[in-house]
Design a protein around this motif. Sequence first.
Motif, short mmCIF file in Angstrom:
data_model
loop_
_atom_site.label_atom_id
_atom_site.label_comp_id
_atom_site.label_asym_id
_atom_site.label_seq_id
_atom_site.Cartn_x
_atom_site.Cartn_y
_atom_site.Cartn_z
N PRO A 97 0.58 -1.10 0.22
CA PRO A 97 0.36 0.12 -0.27
C PRO A 97 0.80 1.53 -0.05
CG PRO A 97 -0.17 -1.01 2.17
CD PRO A 97 0.86 -1.96 0.95
N GLU A 98 0.73 2.69 -0.45
CA GLU A 98 1.02 3.69 -0.31
C GLU A 98 2.48 3.53 -0.48
OE1 GLU A 98 -0.44 6.20 0.22
OE2 GLU A 98 -2.33 4.98 -0.08
N GLY A 99 3.04 2.55 -2.12
CA GLY A 99 3.76 2.65 -2.76
C GLY A 99 5.05 2.49 -2.17
N GLU A 100 4.77 1.59 -0.84
CA GLU A 100 5.86 1.31 0.23
C GLU A 100 5.56 -0.44 -1.07
OE1 GLU A 100 5.59 -0.15 4.00
OE2 GLU A 100 3.70 0.89 4.07
N GLY A 101 7.10 -0.89 -0.42
CA GLY A 101 7.61 -2.32 -1.52
C GLY A 101 6.22 -3.39 -1.41
N PRO A 102 7.04 -4.94 -1.83
CA PRO A 102 5.67 -6.36 -1.52
C PRO A 102 6.20 -6.92 -0.05
CG PRO A 102 6.93 -6.32 -3.78
CD PRO A 102 7.57 -4.93 -3.10
N LEU A 103 7.13 -6.09 0.86
CA LEU A 103 7.56 -6.78 2.05
C LEU A 103 6.01 -6.45 3.06
CD1 LEU A 103 11.15 -6.70 2.53
CD2 LEU A 103 9.86 -8.34 1.65
N ALA A 104 5.80 -5.39 2.94
CA ALA A 104 4.23 -4.32 3.45
C ALA A 104 3.01 -5.22 2.92
CB ALA A 104 4.34 -3.01 2.99
N ASN A 105 3.00 -6.19 2.21
CA ASN A 105 1.98 -7.33 2.44
C ASN A 105 2.23 -8.33 3.44
OD1 ASN A 105 0.46 -5.40 0.16
ND2 ASN A 105 1.68 -6.49 -1.47
N GLU A 122 11.69 -3.37 8.49
CA GLU A 122 11.60 -2.14 7.04
C GLU A 122 11.22 -2.86 6.26
OE1 GLU A 122 12.57 1.20 6.58
OE2 GLU A 122 11.58 0.50 4.60
N THR A 123 10.50 -2.82 5.52
CA THR A 123 9.98 -2.60 4.39
C THR A 123 10.56 -2.93 2.29
OG1 THR A 123 8.30 -1.14 3.60
CG2 THR A 123 7.73 -2.99 5.07
N ASN A 124 11.48 -1.55 3.34
CA ASN A 124 12.29 -1.24 2.04
C ASN A 124 13.39 -2.23 1.66
OD1 ASN A 124 10.65 1.30 0.60
ND2 ASN A 124 12.38 2.47 2.31
N THR A 125 13.74 -2.31 0.41
CA THR A 125 14.84 -3.74 0.33
C THR A 125 16.00 -2.69 0.21
OG1 THR A 125 13.81 -4.40 -1.73
CG2 THR A 125 13.80 -5.52 -0.30
N MET A 126 17.47 -3.41 -0.15
CA MET A 126 18.87 -2.19 -0.52
C MET A 126 18.68 -2.67 -1.97
SD MET A 126 21.36 -3.23 1.95
CE MET A 126 20.84 -3.73 3.51
#
Length: 955
Positions: free
Chosen positions: A546-554, A564-568
């Motif tokens: 959601p809201e532009g976050e990466g797949p990890l936020a799901n 943290e839901t971003n990745t490197m």
Amino acid sequence: MQGAYIAIGNKRYLLKLPGNQINQQNRMEYNFRAIEKKWQQHWKETEAYRVPNESNKPKYYVLDMFPYPSGAGLHVGHPLGYIASDIYSRYKRLKGFNVLHPMGFDSFGLPAEQYALDTGQHPAVTTRNNIATFKSQLNNIGFCYDWSREVNTSEPHYYKWTQWIFLQLFDSFYNRQTRRAERISVLTTAFEKEGNKSHPCPGDPVLKFTADEWENFDTARKMDVLMNYRLSYCGYGEVNWCEALGTVLANDEVVNGVSERGSYPVVKKKLRQWYLRITEYADRLLEGLESVDFSEAMKEMQTNWIGKSSGAEIEFSITNQESGVGNKLKVYTTRPDTIFGVDFMVIAPEHELVDQIKTEEQAKAVEEYITYVKSRSERERMAEKKISGVFTGAFAENPFDGRQIPIWISEYVLAGYGTGAIMAVPCGDERDFKFAQHFNIPITNIIGSYFKGDEANPTKDAILQNSGFLNGLVMKDAIEAVIREVEKRGIGVRKTNYKMRDAAFSRQRYWGEPFPIKWIDGVAYPLDEKELPLQLPHVDSYKPGPEGEGPLANIPAWTSQHLETNTMPGYAGSSWYFLRYMDPHNKEAFCDRKASDYWGQVDVYIGGTEHAVGHLLYSRMWTKALYDLGYISHDEPFRRLINQGMIQGSSRFVYRINGTNTFVSKGLLNEDGTYSERQDKVDMLHVDVNIVDGLELDIEAFKNWRDEYKDAQFILEDGKYICEAEVEKMSKSKYNTVNPDDLVQKYGADTFRMYEMFLGPVEMSKPWDTKGIEGVHRFLKKLWRLFYDEIKGKVWTEEKATDAELKVLHKSIRQIEEATDRFSFNTGVSGFMIAVNELNDLDCHKKEMLQSLLVLLTPYAPHIAEELWQQLGNEGSVLDAPYPVFEEKYVKETSKEYPVSVNGKLRTTINISLEATPAEVEKLALENEVVQKWLEGKAPKKIIFVKGKMVNVVV
RNA sequence: GCCCAGGUGGCGGAAUUGGUAGACGCAGCAGACUCAAAAUCUGCCGUUCGCAAGAAUGUGCUGGUUCGAUUCCAGUCCUGGGCACCA
């Protein structure tokens, strides 16, 4: 290959023999497939390429930029640099070095993830498959990699250490006094003692606090402050946001403001992002360039990227009536000397003051313009030739003469550079000049006759006019005067600026290293070292969060731990892989200090210029940080860099008559590109290069290529179908990729290696053309025939070599050794060809000669060299044979065929002893018939004689 | 637009420090061997003029420096790479 020649009388017959009887006969022919298979297996079994970390030999580290294992596999462009480095590694080994020459895979990245989105296949699976393909393709070519040192950036035992280094950066700041990275604890100790007065805040330059204030900050505030110092830190940055896809897009997924897939609108959106504070290292990255052996062009590119400039930051008061009064507009300028020539100001459309200062009349125009700019990429904004902008309605006051200066917004000013605002001086800056002209803004001339009114003049040599207290000063000197005055009045400061920005270090994606960070109450906490690696969780869907976050936020299991839901980003793993090769299996450390002390810098790094400012700068920064923190003993990763050119594709096209399935050969088209008197329109279509021989289409193969061409008709010229050719990027979609496997199968790895090198200098880009490979293959067959005759069998002898033969050999040693030393492998290959041609002409089959030649050849064509080395009866491998030593005495000449010119034009040559004195040479030259003819009885004015080079008679 | 690199025969390229432009290879042409083909070998091969000897011209384009420039300088055109989330 299945057969042998036998001779009856002086005739030869090719006999078909059953496979089990051909071995002895076969040996007489250059059976590259059997030879290459045999030796590749042998080298593997004997671990011939295993490199120890301890040795009494001197070390040498040769590195390739490791590949991203794409699904398309290796094409002939990839191995260019790999072959070069392989040749160099083998050469260094022959010269007695312990050579580290590893290979691995940069295996995190966007394409695998996109593939996963499209097909549902897990990136780990496709990546593993792709790596297997790449490895087998690489092995086919016979590289001398020590595969026991392979690294894959996407494997947990590798990215554990990527995460670990990230945490070291997170726990560090750049101490500007000691000019190195130090631990955050050093900083907090200082804060407790004296606040931040010795350590100005890089993330927030106006932030000042005392020891007491620090003491009274709550934890969140303290962490917030520290975040502004950390070498890896979290902030906010703009991304390409595509509402329709609900995701963030990479720059190359955005075309003309819309998404490449589906053409949905893309706008800028601010998101929380991680960064590396590389700007703190700007000066050291610049200084470091002096100690490394990179091309001047490369150094220049990096220098320009860092973009250090000095000048001043000056404040202008905003004076419009409605709002914004009392606000200051800060501009950065490298030319404060032109302050009296400021006719308008331009601020970036996203500048924070725009909202406050725009007047009511201009508000609508301003907003419309901002909407337009939001849809524009930075690239488009910079490349735009069309001048655009909007007046905000606001004015600023020139602090020196009180002039009211209109404030504009325009896309050519970027928010990220300097202060996001410029003072425009149209008489001295071309872009400002064009802007002023376009919008009819009156231009003040402060440089007299240097400015003629038709173009700006950026000179620093003019004497200033219309410039208040600066009148009469030369501009160069005025720069200092203005900065001093500005600082005295307190309206600005001297400022060094860098074009380089901190490196964005997060992606809203799945297929990358997870950040070892937990967010608790808005504060980022690092995981403990023991918790590493923080493994990428399995996901069922690669859809964005959601809201532009990466797949990890799901993933609830992830978010519930507040991870943290971003990745490197892709370059994380590649910023330090050259260190991991030194000690790839270490479970206690990213690399044992003993190993990195032994191997030290990469001695030669080979890769493309496309990495000039990305990967190379990041690796340099990581190396410097690790050095500062005491983990390694060198602070530049790469001692020498060789840039390899790109191999471009050479595409082939067929012409199809519009609306039909009939194809017309190229030569039959009219000059205007139509066909026949009816002027039929034709379509130019890509055709697979692999079914075209040179320019001639293999019609049967074409019909089988695709179903739609099954019943194609052809209009031929001279019985052939001739294709169109064009040079383009090598890519699957253009059907111009050539697979090295096919060429290795057809001609052998040794031929392929030598042919890639023979194409031209490694540094240069060139289109691929398979056609010439035959020539190199013929050369190797010719070499083989110096050892084996297809009728007589082995033909080498133990006889002593003659002077003429020794001369050939030593000339070759000199040429080939020198060519290899300077990475001129194409001339190296031609050196071998010349040597074989000359030995052939001398009918020389002497073991003494041939043996030396084989050692020279080993780096280029290791399989054939090893086979013949063994056939000659040598013990041990040619891989470690002694490299022949050049001896001058064999190639000494006593005379030279001197070129003789008259007035610089070559007229004849004269054979003259190299011992001859200038006077003797002059005499000989003047006596020469041809020279006399051109002198026409006149006396020469001058005779130029360069010993060993030439003679020039000037009339 | 800005930064960097590269433009030499039909083609890939060579010429390392300003000194014989076109090494080496591909393609092409002619010939030898062969019943034939393949393979192999020999010769020719920048352009123009010329029977030839030879001459003129020629390293993207326009100028300059020099006895001499593919090489150095100024300008210009074209192609490729990069421009911050492709790797």
